[in-house]
Scaffold this active site. Structure first.
Site, PDB file in Angstrom:
ATOM      1  N   CYS A   1      -4.924  -3.473   2.975  1.00  0.00           N
ATOM      2  CA  CYS A   1      -4.596  -3.168   4.371  1.00  0.00           C
ATOM      3  C   CYS A   1      -5.710  -3.411   5.390  1.00  0.00           C
ATOM      4  O   CYS A   1      -6.063  -4.542   5.658  1.00  0.00           O
ATOM      5  CB  CYS A   1      -4.074  -1.720   4.433  1.00  0.00           C
ATOM      6  SG  CYS A   1      -2.989  -1.417   5.802  1.00  0.00           S
TER       7      CYS A   1
ATOM      8  N   GLU B   1       0.858  -1.191   0.000  1.00  0.00           N
ATOM      9  CA  GLU B   1       0.000   0.000   0.000  1.00  0.00           C
ATOM     10  C   GLU B   1       0.893   1.241   0.000  1.00  0.00           C
ATOM     11  O   GLU B   1       1.898   1.281   0.713  1.00  0.00           O
ATOM     12  CB  GLU B   1      -0.854  -0.016   1.271  1.00  0.00           C
ATOM     13  CG  GLU B   1      -1.739   1.185   1.482  1.00  0.00           C
ATOM     14  CD  GLU B   1      -2.486   1.121   2.824  1.00  0.00           C
ATOM     15  OE1 GLU B   1      -1.926   0.600   3.792  1.00  0.00           O
ATOM     16  OE2 GLU B   1      -3.623   1.586   2.871  1.00  0.00           O
TER      17      GLU B   1
ATOM     18  N   LYS C   1      -9.839   1.068  -1.865  1.00  0.00           N
ATOM     19  CA  LYS C   1      -9.941   0.522  -0.501  1.00  0.00           C
ATOM     20  C   LYS C   1     -11.288   0.918   0.108  1.00  0.00           C
ATOM     21  O   LYS C   1     -11.682   2.089   0.047  1.00  0.00           O
ATOM     22  CB  LYS C   1      -8.807   1.085   0.342  1.00  0.00           C
ATOM     23  CG  LYS C   1      -8.737   0.592   1.776  1.00  0.00           C
ATOM     24  CD  LYS C   1      -7.564   1.254   2.489  1.00  0.00           C
ATOM     25  CE  LYS C   1      -7.370   0.773   3.902  1.00  0.00           C
ATOM     26  NZ  LYS C   1      -6.242   1.484   4.576  1.00  0.00           N
TER      27      LYS C   1
HETATM   28  O1  KGT Z   1       0.119   4.714   8.306  1.00  0.00           O
HETATM   29  C1  KGT Z   1       0.543   5.191   7.247  1.00  0.00           C
HETATM   30  O2  KGT Z   1       1.204   6.245   7.155  1.00  0.00           O
HETATM   31  C2  KGT Z   1       0.202   4.438   5.991  1.00  0.00           C
HETATM   32  N1  KGT Z   1      -0.923   3.559   6.292  1.00  0.00           N
HETATM   33  C3  KGT Z   1      -2.074   3.820   5.720  1.00  0.00           C
HETATM   34  O3  KGT Z   1      -2.233   4.676   4.901  1.00  0.00           O
HETATM   35  C4  KGT Z   1      -3.237   3.006   6.103  1.00  0.00           C
HETATM   36  C5  KGT Z   1      -4.348   3.945   6.487  1.00  0.00           C
HETATM   37  S1  KGT Z   1      -3.852   5.023   7.767  1.00  0.00           S
HETATM   38  N2  KGT Z   1      -2.912   2.108   7.201  1.00  0.00           N
HETATM   39  C6  KGT Z   1      -3.760   1.159   7.560  1.00  0.00           C
HETATM   40  O4  KGT Z   1      -4.835   0.979   7.028  1.00  0.00           O
HETATM   41  C7  KGT Z   1      -3.259   0.310   8.700  1.00  0.00           C
HETATM   42  C8  KGT Z   1      -4.221  -0.800   9.052  1.00  0.00           C
HETATM   43  C9  KGT Z   1      -3.680  -1.516  10.236  1.00  0.00           C
HETATM   44  O5  KGT Z   1      -2.535  -1.363  10.625  1.00  0.00           O
HETATM   45  C10 KGT Z   1      -4.589  -2.406  10.975  1.00  0.00           C
HETATM   46  O6  KGT Z   1      -5.700  -2.702  10.470  1.00  0.00           O
HETATM   47  O7  KGT Z   1      -4.170  -2.816  12.072  1.00  0.00           O
END
Ligand code: KGT
Length: 286
Positions: free
Chosen positions: A157, A44, A116
């Protein structure tokens, strides 16, 4: 039934420099192709995102102007491989972006896109707060892509926590499930392996789950441990921490064997719900 092939996950750590991230992931892709991979999956936001005041402001562009897409389309053609671009930030028309995953075929053509669906709006404590929906417009449609090796269900994710999405994809014909991610270190340590293995076991599918590692430009710590899991739940490859590539053999017959032993998809039944027990007396006002 399609023939056995090799799939790979690239594991990178996106900085604030999109050009650097693009070059680094292209390099790792070439390594995967050299190891015989025919399908290469990237995490991602593999090309990067900006974290400003804790929000996500990925280096997003309208799809037609995205500076990253042409480079990977050209690389897929040159290497003759299919590439899952885990996700890119693509401008939506409401001022936010889509967290959009792309599947490119070996000619470099976009054969599938998936936005997503589930937004990571969580508070993990100790000041680790995410509000993905503040900058990302959610998708609403599950996407199953046809490949030379069978149906590939596209997810991203946080979607991993929502089993009905995977059930929908498996019932639609998916024998492989893609889970490109930037899972946090905190939740990765607690949930990443078990959730990916569960999705593989529940549906008798391969799971191909590339995940970023290290500290992203936005400041969040990612878990790494990209995984390839077989339909019986065995972890065929684990990327650990650090940059790199994992490669594993995908034998479509393994899907037939797992589902032959546990035909859960055929046993799945519609469930109704009835509240029981003494109804609370309704007050006169109601
Ligand atoms: O964090 C960042 O900078 C990059 N990550 C993302 O863009 C995305 C949305 S904030 N991260 C997740 O979805 C983590 C999910 C996850 O970790 C879970 O479901 O436990």
């Amino acid at each position: 039934m399609s023939k056995t092939f090799k799939a790979a996950c690239v594991q990178n750590c996106a900085t604030a420099d999109v050009a650097h991230n693009t070059a680094a992931t292209l390099e790792l892709m070439r390594e995967a192709a050299a190891q015989g991979a025919s399908l290469i999956a990237l995490p991602e936001y593999f090309s990067g995102l900006e974290g400003i005041d804790g929000l996500l402001h990925p280096a997003a562009f309208p799809e037609q102007d995205h500076p990253v897409l042409p480079a990977f389309s050209e690389e897929a053609r040159k290497l003759g491989v299919w590439i899952l671009l885990g996700s890119l930030g693509v401008k939506s028309d409401d001022g936010r972006i889509f967290n959009r995953s792309y599947l490119l075929d070996a000619s470099g053509a976009i054969v599938a896109r998936y936005d997503k669906i589930h937004m990571f709006d969580v508070n993990l404590g100790a000041g680790e707060i995410y509000r993905e929906s503040a900058t990302v417009a959610p998708g609403s449609e599950a996407v199953l892509a046809q490949t030379p090796w069978g149906g590939l269900g596209l997810t991203v994710c946080y979607d991993l926590r929502f089993a009905p999405l995977y059930r929908t994809l498996a019932k639609a014909g998916a024998t492989m499930l893609a889970v490109p991610a930037a899972f946090t270190k905190v939740t990765g340590e607690a949930h990443w392996h078990v959730l990916n293995r569960a999705r593989a076991i529940e549906h008798g599918c391969f799971v191909i789950a590339p995940c970023q590692y290290g500290t992203l430009s936005g400041g969040s710590e990612c878990f790494g441990h990209s995984l390839i899991v077989d339909p019986w739940g065995n972890v065929l490859a684990d990327g650990g921490n650090g940059p790199g590539v994992i490669v594993a053999e995908i034998d479509p017959e393994a899907v037939v064997r797992a589902r032959g032993k546990i035909p859960a998809l055929e046993h799945d039944r519609a469930i109704t719900f009835r509240r029981t027990g003494r109804e609370e007396p309704k007050s006169a006002a109601e």
